[in-house]
Design a protein around this motif. Structure first.
Motif, PDB file in Angstrom:
ATOM      1  N   SER A 197      18.827 -41.653   3.313  1.00  0.00           N
ATOM      2  CA  SER A 197      19.114 -42.624   2.239  1.00  0.00           C
ATOM      3  C   SER A 197      18.094 -42.519   1.120  1.00  0.00           C
ATOM      4  CB  SER A 197      19.130 -44.043   2.809  1.00  0.00           C
ATOM      5  OG  SER A 197      20.171 -44.212   3.743  1.00  0.00           O
ATOM      6  N   LEU A 198      16.830 -42.363   1.486  1.00  0.00           N
ATOM      7  CA  LEU A 198      15.806 -42.242   0.456  1.00  0.00           C
ATOM      8  C   LEU A 198      15.962 -40.931  -0.309  1.00  0.00           C
ATOM      9  CD1 LEU A 198      13.408 -43.691  -0.788  1.00  0.00           C
ATOM     10  CD2 LEU A 198      11.932 -42.532   0.871  1.00  0.00           C
ATOM     11  N   ALA A 199      16.305 -39.849   0.377  1.00  0.00           N
ATOM     12  CA  ALA A 199      16.544 -38.573  -0.305  1.00  0.00           C
ATOM     13  C   ALA A 199      17.705 -38.707  -1.290  1.00  0.00           C
ATOM     14  CB  ALA A 199      16.835 -37.480   0.726  1.00  0.00           C
ATOM     15  N   ARG A 200      18.736 -39.445  -0.890  1.00  0.00           N
ATOM     16  CA  ARG A 200      19.866 -39.669  -1.804  1.00  0.00           C
ATOM     17  C   ARG A 200      19.435 -40.470  -3.023  1.00  0.00           C
ATOM     18  NH1 ARG A 200      22.481 -44.104  -2.066  1.00  0.00           N
ATOM     19  NH2 ARG A 200      21.934 -44.743   0.060  1.00  0.00           N
ATOM     20  N   LEU A 201      18.595 -41.481  -2.800  1.00  0.00           N
ATOM     21  CA  LEU A 201      18.111 -42.276  -3.930  1.00  0.00           C
ATOM     22  C   LEU A 201      17.298 -41.427  -4.900  1.00  0.00           C
ATOM     23  CD1 LEU A 201      16.915 -45.810  -2.758  1.00  0.00           C
ATOM     24  CD2 LEU A 201      19.002 -45.177  -3.945  1.00  0.00           C
ATOM     25  N   VAL A 202      16.459 -40.565  -4.359  1.00  0.00           N
ATOM     26  CA  VAL A 202      15.656 -39.702  -5.219  1.00  0.00           C
ATOM     27  C   VAL A 202      16.557 -38.771  -6.014  1.00  0.00           C
ATOM     28  CG1 VAL A 202      13.924 -37.865  -5.242  1.00  0.00           C
ATOM     29  CG2 VAL A 202      13.610 -39.868  -3.767  1.00  0.00           C
ATOM     30  N   LEU A 203      17.634 -38.297  -5.390  1.00  0.00           N
ATOM     31  CA  LEU A 203      18.556 -37.378  -6.061  1.00  0.00           C
ATOM     32  C   LEU A 203      19.451 -38.100  -7.068  1.00  0.00           C
ATOM     33  CD1 LEU A 203      19.721 -34.483  -6.212  1.00  0.00           C
ATOM     34  CD2 LEU A 203      21.347 -35.173  -4.415  1.00  0.00           C
ATOM     35  N   ASP A 204      20.063 -39.191  -6.662  1.00  0.00           N
ATOM     36  CA  ASP A 204      21.042 -39.889  -7.504  1.00  0.00           C
ATOM     37  C   ASP A 204      20.431 -40.992  -8.362  1.00  0.00           C
ATOM     38  OD1 ASP A 204      22.950 -38.298  -6.317  1.00  0.00           O
ATOM     39  OD2 ASP A 204      23.540 -39.808  -4.839  1.00  0.00           O
ATOM     40  N   GLY A 205      19.235 -41.448  -7.973  1.00  0.00           N
ATOM     41  CA  GLY A 205      18.595 -42.530  -8.703  1.00  0.00           C
ATOM     42  C   GLY A 205      18.813 -43.864  -8.029  1.00  0.00           C
ATOM     43  N   CYS A 206      17.879 -44.771  -8.255  1.00  0.00           N
ATOM     44  CA  CYS A 206      18.046 -46.142  -7.770  1.00  0.00           C
ATOM     45  C   CYS A 206      19.166 -46.809  -8.561  1.00  0.00           C
ATOM     46  CB  CYS A 206      16.740 -46.914  -7.890  1.00  0.00           C
ATOM     47  SG  CYS A 206      16.198 -47.221  -9.592  1.00  0.00           S
ATOM     48  N   GLY A 207      19.455 -48.048  -8.248  1.00  0.00           N
ATOM     49  CA  GLY A 207      20.566 -48.722  -8.911  1.00  0.00           C
ATOM     50  C   GLY A 207      20.449 -48.730 -10.414  1.00  0.00           C
ATOM     51  N   ALA A 208      19.245 -48.931 -10.928  1.00  0.00           N
ATOM     52  CA  ALA A 208      19.043 -48.962 -12.376  1.00  0.00           C
ATOM     53  C   ALA A 208      19.400 -47.620 -13.008  1.00  0.00           C
ATOM     54  CB  ALA A 208      17.601 -49.338 -12.700  1.00  0.00           C
ATOM     55  N   ALA A 209      18.962 -46.534 -12.380  1.00  0.00           N
ATOM     56  CA  ALA A 209      19.257 -45.204 -12.915  1.00  0.00           C
ATOM     57  C   ALA A 209      20.752 -44.935 -12.887  1.00  0.00           C
ATOM     58  CB  ALA A 209      18.513 -44.147 -12.106  1.00  0.00           C
ATOM     59  N   ARG A 210      21.439 -45.389 -11.864  1.00  0.00           N
ATOM     60  CA  ARG A 210      22.891 -45.192 -11.783  1.00  0.00           C
ATOM     61  C   ARG A 210      23.618 -45.986 -12.870  1.00  0.00           C
ATOM     62  NH1 ARG A 210      23.768 -46.393  -5.558  1.00  0.00           N
ATOM     63  NH2 ARG A 210      21.499 -46.409  -5.316  1.00  0.00           N
ATOM     64  N   GLN A 211      23.108 -47.178 -13.174  1.00  0.00           N
ATOM     65  CA  GLN A 211      23.727 -47.938 -14.271  1.00  0.00           C
ATOM     66  C   GLN A 211      23.550 -47.221 -15.602  1.00  0.00           C
ATOM     67  OE1 GLN A 211      23.404 -52.192 -14.596  1.00  0.00           O
ATOM     68  NE2 GLN A 211      22.703 -52.410 -12.467  1.00  0.00           N
ATOM     69  N   ARG A 212      22.366 -46.696 -15.828  1.00  0.00           N
ATOM     70  CA  ARG A 212      22.141 -45.986 -17.094  1.00  0.00           C
ATOM     71  C   ARG A 212      22.970 -44.702 -17.160  1.00  0.00           C
ATOM     72  NH1 ARG A 212      16.350 -47.972 -16.903  1.00  0.00           N
ATOM     73  NH2 ARG A 212      16.264 -49.529 -18.578  1.00  0.00           N
ATOM     74  N   ALA A 213      23.168 -44.059 -16.027  1.00  0.00           N
ATOM     75  CA  ALA A 213      24.035 -42.878 -16.009  1.00  0.00           C
ATOM     76  C   ALA A 213      25.473 -43.267 -16.341  1.00  0.00           C
ATOM     77  CB  ALA A 213      23.968 -42.198 -14.641  1.00  0.00           C
ATOM     78  N   ALA A 214      25.910 -44.435 -15.878  1.00  0.00           N
ATOM     79  CA  ALA A 214      27.250 -44.910 -16.210  1.00  0.00           C
ATOM     80  C   ALA A 214      27.375 -45.173 -17.707  1.00  0.00           C
ATOM     81  CB  ALA A 214      27.574 -46.180 -15.418  1.00  0.00           C
ATOM     82  N   PHE A 215      26.334 -45.708 -18.308  1.00  0.00           N
ATOM     83  CA  PHE A 215      26.360 -45.925 -19.765  1.00  0.00           C
ATOM     84  C   PHE A 215      26.422 -44.592 -20.501  1.00  0.00           C
ATOM     85  CE2 PHE A 215      24.384 -46.405 -23.913  1.00  0.00           C
ATOM     86  CZ  PHE A 215      25.094 -47.483 -24.434  1.00  0.00           C
ATOM     87  N   ALA A 216      25.670 -43.598 -20.022  1.00  0.00           N
ATOM     88  CA  ALA A 216      25.687 -42.283 -20.670  1.00  0.00           C
ATOM     89  C   ALA A 216      27.082 -41.657 -20.589  1.00  0.00           C
ATOM     90  CB  ALA A 216      24.652 -41.374 -20.016  1.00  0.00           C
ATOM     91  N   ARG A 217      27.791 -41.896 -19.480  1.00  0.00           N
ATOM     92  CA  ARG A 217      29.133 -41.327 -19.322  1.00  0.00           C
ATOM     93  C   ARG A 217      30.160 -42.037 -20.176  1.00  0.00           C
ATOM     94  NH1 ARG A 217      27.804 -41.658 -13.819  1.00  0.00           N
ATOM     95  NH2 ARG A 217      29.173 -43.490 -13.599  1.00  0.00           N
ATOM     96  N   THR A 218      30.061 -43.369 -20.235  1.00  0.00           N
ATOM     97  CA  THR A 218      31.111 -44.166 -20.874  1.00  0.00           C
ATOM     98  C   THR A 218      30.791 -44.559 -22.307  1.00  0.00           C
ATOM     99  OG1 THR A 218      30.198 -46.267 -20.080  1.00  0.00           O
ATOM    100  CG2 THR A 218      31.727 -45.100 -18.609  1.00  0.00           C
TER     101      THR A 218
END
Length: 382
Positions: free
Chosen positions: A344-365
């Motif tokens: 789970s921690l390796a996935r977080l480092v790869l995909d980002g914590c929740g904040a990073a995932r939200q910002r990635a969603a903003f970059a996409r949309t």
């Protein structure tokens, strides 16, 4: 060393081995969620209708301070798969009922989009008294956290564990950061909820305590000052629960997914087991060191830099999280949680914590509305 310190140290040194300790440490999680209108993406005051129609259905579902929030609480669990199943079940039920009422359930620490009218409070005398006592602080609400409870045999043990968890609060905050946006704005932080919540006079990291008696004395003085109306309003990042025989860790934002919440629970229980088995007193980190470290964790999340509390130097937050996992690995292996935490921690480092995932969603949309849609899909998926 005072007699209180000696008593606490003797208790820890008398603790059984970590394998026996893990078997005794129960775990539970409370999750707070926001409700937003399907069309506008802004807060929707529909909690009473949703909770009434959901009618529990085997889950502990509760109102929160505002009508645009709901809360779920797991039962007492012994294993992480058991906890995960309960969290997913509650999320699915709340998400389905929310959609029936024209709203989305979203797991984020602060509202992405602002609202067009003042917050509507749940009509309970306690919340209206809070408005009178704490005034404009109420305007900071709603915010949503993830609260992990670890069951422990007595208050001396709980204080020992609180002291050890206190040392790791910045790392836990970085792992759980999930509120970069608030009221139509990118705050520049990974956990803006933590900054808003820290304005409350009874919030933030607690002191280091010599004993349970020391803890009792401190919390009574906070209540006597009026900074908390009662023990339930002692909002320290880690505390002895006022109503249950548990240590309650409140530092993280509501988790993006149930798997993220389970990771937080496994880390906290691993700290508790390791603390009791180690026989060592937790480092008494000065508040002037711990508070900046918490600020840094709230700003950078897991993707940036954190403060190494041993050296005082900046270090990658992901490396600090790795140090935590290495320290608690024996407890995680005994409980069967090591692979879960490591992956789970390796996935977080790869995909980002929740904040990073939200910002990635903003970059996409390209829009905050797109972030809200992403949060809805992520929360509904469990």
């Amino acid at each position: 060393m005072s007699e209180a310190q000696l008593g606490t140290r003797e208790y820890v040194l008398a603790a059984t081995q970590v394998d026996q300790l893990v078997d005794r440490l129960t775990v539970g999680v409370e999750e707070e969620f926001l409700l937003v209108d399907v069309e506008s993406g802004r807060l929707a005051d529909r909690a009473p209708d949703i909770l009434s129609d959901a009618d529990g259905q085997g889950h502990d579902l509760q109102p929160e301070i505002t009508l645009s929030q709901v809360e779920s609480a797991s039962g007492i669990c012994m294993t992480m798969p058991e906890l995960r199943a309960q969290l997913i079940g509650a999320r699915h039920l709340l998400a389905e009922e929310a959609e029936r009422h024209g709203t989305w359930l979203i797991a984020t620490g602060a509202p992405v989009l602002g609202r067009e009218s003042p917050n509507a409070l749940t009509p309970l005398p306690r919340y209206h008294r809070m408005t009178r006592e704490f005034r404009a602080l109420i305007a900071d609400l709603p915010v949503c956290g993830c609260h992990v409870h670890i069951g422990l045999p007595d208050d001396e043990a709980r204080v020992v564990v609180c002291n050890h968890i206190r040392y790791w609060l910045p790392t836990l905050l970085a792992v759980g950061a999930n509120s970069p946006y608030c009221n139509d704005t990118d705050t520049g932080y990974a956990s803006w909820r933590y900054l808003m919540w820290s304005r409350w006079p009874s919030a933030g990291a607690p002191p280091w305590f010599e004993s349970a008696a020391d803890y009792y004395s401190a919390r009574e003085r906070v209540v006597a000052s009026g900074a908390a109306m009662d023990l339930g309003m002692l909002y320290w990042d880690v505390r002895l629960s006022a109503h249950q025989p548990t240590v309650e860790v409140r530092v993280g934002d509501v988790a993006p997914t149930a798997d993220d919440a389970v990771l937080m629970a496994a880390l906290v229980r691993g700290i508790a087991a390791t603390a009791l088995a180690s026989g060592a007193c937790a480092p008494d980190v000065p508040q002037h060191v711990l508070r900046p470290a918490l600020w840094r964790a709230a700003r950078d999340g897991l993707e940036g830099l954190g403060v190494d509390l041993v050296t005082g130097e900046l270090a990658p937050a992901a490396d600090l999280a790795g140090s935590l996992v290495r320290w608690i690995r024996p407890a995680l292996e005994v409980s069967g949680d090591y692979e879960l935490v490591d992956e789970s921690l390796a996935r977080l480092v790869l995909d980002g914590c929740g904040a990073a995932r939200q910002r990635a969603a903003f970059a996409r949309t390209g829009s905050l509305g797109g972030v809200v849609e992403f949060l809805h899909a992520q929360t509904k998926s469990g």
